[in-house]
Design a protein around this motif. Structure first.
Motif, PDB file in Angstrom:
ATOM      1  N   ILE A 416      53.539  72.678  66.231  1.00  0.00           N
ATOM      2  CA  ILE A 416      52.733  72.427  65.028  1.00  0.00           C
ATOM      3  C   ILE A 416      51.346  71.915  65.410  1.00  0.00           C
ATOM      4  O   ILE A 416      50.329  72.342  64.852  1.00  0.00           O
ATOM      5  N   ALA A 417      51.300  70.988  66.371  1.00  0.00           N
ATOM      6  CA  ALA A 417      50.007  70.466  66.823  1.00  0.00           C
ATOM      7  C   ALA A 417      49.157  71.581  67.436  1.00  0.00           C
ATOM      8  O   ALA A 417      47.931  71.608  67.257  1.00  0.00           O
ATOM      9  N   LEU A 418      49.779  72.519  68.148  1.00  0.00           N
ATOM     10  CA  LEU A 418      49.056  73.659  68.708  1.00  0.00           C
ATOM     11  C   LEU A 418      48.391  74.473  67.598  1.00  0.00           C
ATOM     12  O   LEU A 418      47.215  74.860  67.709  1.00  0.00           O
ATOM     13  N   VAL A 419      49.149  74.733  66.542  1.00  0.00           N
ATOM     14  CA  VAL A 419      48.624  75.509  65.419  1.00  0.00           C
ATOM     15  C   VAL A 419      47.454  74.786  64.758  1.00  0.00           C
ATOM     16  O   VAL A 419      46.440  75.396  64.391  1.00  0.00           O
ATOM     17  N   ILE A 420      47.568  73.471  64.606  1.00  0.00           N
ATOM     18  CA  ILE A 420      46.505  72.689  63.947  1.00  0.00           C
ATOM     19  C   ILE A 420      45.257  72.620  64.818  1.00  0.00           C
ATOM     20  O   ILE A 420      44.127  72.772  64.337  1.00  0.00           O
ATOM     21  N   TYR A 421      45.440  72.401  66.129  1.00  0.00           N
ATOM     22  CA  TYR A 421      44.294  72.264  67.021  1.00  0.00           C
ATOM     23  C   TYR A 421      43.580  73.601  67.262  1.00  0.00           C
ATOM     24  O   TYR A 421      42.368  73.620  67.509  1.00  0.00           O
ATOM     25  N   TYR A 422      44.318  74.720  67.196  1.00  0.00           N
ATOM     26  CA  TYR A 422      43.785  76.002  67.669  1.00  0.00           C
ATOM     27  C   TYR A 422      42.459  76.407  67.017  1.00  0.00           C
ATOM     28  O   TYR A 422      41.483  76.721  67.734  1.00  0.00           O
ATOM     29  N   PRO A 423      42.339  76.454  65.689  1.00  0.00           N
ATOM     30  CA  PRO A 423      41.054  76.896  65.117  1.00  0.00           C
ATOM     31  C   PRO A 423      39.887  75.984  65.485  1.00  0.00           C
ATOM     32  O   PRO A 423      38.762  76.461  65.709  1.00  0.00           O
ATOM     33  N   PHE A 424      40.117  74.700  65.556  1.00  0.00           N
ATOM     34  CA  PHE A 424      39.055  73.761  65.932  1.00  0.00           C
ATOM     35  C   PHE A 424      38.695  73.930  67.407  1.00  0.00           C
ATOM     36  O   PHE A 424      37.533  73.831  67.793  1.00  0.00           O
ATOM     37  N   PHE A 425      39.729  74.165  68.223  1.00  0.00           N
ATOM     38  CA  PHE A 425      39.504  74.427  69.643  1.00  0.00           C
ATOM     39  C   PHE A 425      38.626  75.662  69.825  1.00  0.00           C
ATOM     40  O   PHE A 425      37.694  75.665  70.657  1.00  0.00           O
ATOM     41  N   LYS A 426      38.887  76.725  69.064  1.00  0.00           N
ATOM     42  CA  LYS A 426      38.109  77.961  69.204  1.00  0.00           C
ATOM     43  C   LYS A 426      36.651  77.739  68.792  1.00  0.00           C
ATOM     44  O   LYS A 426      35.730  78.267  69.443  1.00  0.00           O
ATOM     45  N   VAL A 427      36.435  76.966  67.749  1.00  0.00           N
ATOM     46  CA  VAL A 427      35.062  76.656  67.330  1.00  0.00           C
ATOM     47  C   VAL A 427      34.350  75.871  68.424  1.00  0.00           C
ATOM     48  O   VAL A 427      33.191  76.166  68.785  1.00  0.00           O
ATOM     49  N   TYR A 428      35.017  74.872  68.964  1.00  0.00           N
ATOM     50  CA  TYR A 428      34.412  74.031  70.003  1.00  0.00           C
ATOM     51  C   TYR A 428      34.206  74.830  71.282  1.00  0.00           C
ATOM     52  O   TYR A 428      33.184  74.674  71.971  1.00  0.00           O
TER      53      TYR A 428
END
Length: 443
Positions: A416-428
């Motif tokens: 679940i944490a992977l799913v939440i972090y993923y879009p923000f990670f891609k932006v960063y």
């Protein structure tokens, strides 16, 4: 919007929290309680041995449960005794007083709050009934308030004892020895008058006036314990405060843990005591009384450290950004063992609007899922303070007395944490790649 919020955190929220983190009495509580954790960790493991999750083993050890539980009763069962000394020592040192004297006076004050019982009469009757060794009991000190249930009394004892010591030292109401007397002996005699004051004071309050200070404090703080242990919003509040503080650059666990850890230990002690008395490992009627002692957060929420950052470390390892990939490489192994300072300050997450959002959201979501998983009995309650540097699945398994469901929930929370972090990670990541390309072009 997020940048304005982080600016508010830095300018308005961070300064008072930083001062709170350095408040000497809270710091003494933190240091004193932390000093007891090795004993609590080792002692709580004996619960697993006495109450193994496998029926065959439980039946095998049943005749020896009393003997197996002795290390638990003399560690976890006396945690407030050890904490009283540790807190008194720490507070005295913060005032540049003798730490040993502060610790001893704090411990003596705490013990004076508990009245010993003369059980000779009871034992004589037991001896008459043929119970071997019963006649040798004499005076005993009940252990009911010496474990987690006595933690608030231990804190009060620390404050009273050390503040009396400091006041009398400041006013020079001490017994001064000649210079020829060894320093250790002189320090002991300097504490003579303060010892007389705190012992007489607690004797008057507890014995002559008959005030049960521990019962009074427990009744005052019972709503806090119940709210933070079983109420969804009470369980969520520390998560929000800890992640907000970290996002602003303050060690959130140090600040909030100093305030909450006494309550968390009371919950853990109550859970362990319930299981030791034959309760089931599940939460609710006939089971453990609290959902969220500290191990709940450690193993189900802070997977990889505050902010559930193990998921982010896994993403950074495969990043196309050279810098983020390096951060992921040196953060992954510490993250597996719940050490995430390299991640928090390396990525960075501190004062970073892009990564700050999932750093707060991910624990909120995993806390919600974990809370209801324990409340509904899907996952066992927490009864063991496993070492915090264990990988989360192993720690969760140990802390819940061998619950496979807890291990599965940890893996679900990571996903679940992977799913939440993923879009923000891609932006960063896109932002960092652009910066790296710009730097390369200028060279």
């Amino acid at each position: 919007m997020m940048e304005k919020f982080l600016q508010w955190l830095e300018e308005k929220f961070m300064p008072p929290m930083a001062r709170l983190a350095e408040q000497r009495h809270l710091r003494a509580v933190r240091d004193g309680v932390i000093s007891t954790l090795p004993l609590i960790i080792i002692g709580s493991f004996f619960i697993i041995i006495a109450q193994p999750p496998i029926p065959f083993l439980a039946e095998l050890v049943a005749p020896y449960v009393g003997d197996i539980m002795i290390p638990y009763r003399l560690t976890v069962g006396l945690m407030s005794v050890y904490a009283a000394y540790g807190m008194g020592y720490s507070l005295a040192k913060s005032y540049s007083l003798d730490g040993v004297s502060g610790g001893v006076l704090s411990l003596a004050t705490f013990l004076m709050m508990n009245i010993p019982l003369n059980v000779d009469g009871i034992m004589e009757e037991a001896a008459g009934a043929g119970i071997e060794g019963a006649e040798a009991m004499g005076w005993v000190l009940p252990m009911g308030n010496l474990g987690g249930a006595g933690m608030f009394t231990a804190i009060l004892s620390m404050v009273v004892a050390v503040e009396v010591l400091r006041f009398m030292k400041k006013k020079k109401i001490t017994l001064t020895m000649p210079e020829q007397v060894p320093e250790s002996v002189a320090r002991s005699f300097e504490a003579l008058f303060p010892a007389g004051v705190v012992i007489i004071l607690t004797w008057v309050v507890r014995v002559m006036l008959g005030l049960d200070v521990n019962a009074m404090l427990m009744s005052v703080f019972a709503p806090l314990v119940d709210l933070s242990g079983n109420n969804y919003f009470g369980v969520m509040l520390p998560v929000l405060l800890i992640t907000l503080l970290w996002a602003a650059g303050i060690h959130g666990v140090s600040v909030i843990g100093s305030v909450m850890r006494p309550a968390w230990l009371i919950m853990l002690d109550a859970n362990v005591a319930a299981v030791a008395d034959g309760a089931s490992m599940s939460y609710g009627d006939g089971g453990v009384p609290y959902i969220a002692p500290e191990p709940f957060y450690q193993w189900l929420v802070w997977v990889g450290g505050s902010g559930a950052t193990l998921a982010l470390a896994l993403l950074l390892v495969v990043s196309k950004s050279t810098y983020l990939k390096q951060v992921g490489k040196f953060s992954l192994v510490p993250g597996i063992f719940n050490i995430n300072e390299p991640m928090i300050f390396g990525a960075p997450i501190v004062m970073n609007p892009i990564l700050g959002i999932p750093f707060i959201i991910a624990p909120v979501v995993t806390t919600t899922i974990s809370y209801f998983a324990v409340q509904l009995g899907i996952v066992n309650g927490f009864t063991v303070m496993a070492p915090w540097t264990l990988p989360a699945p192993i720690g969760a398994w140990m802390a819940t007395g061998g619950s496979i469901a807890a291990v599965i929930l940890v893996l679900i929370n990571i996903a679940i944490a992977l799913v939440i972090y993923y879009p923000f990670f891609k932006v960063y990541e896109k932002k960092m790649i652009a910066e790296e390309q710009a730097d390369t072009a200028t060279v």
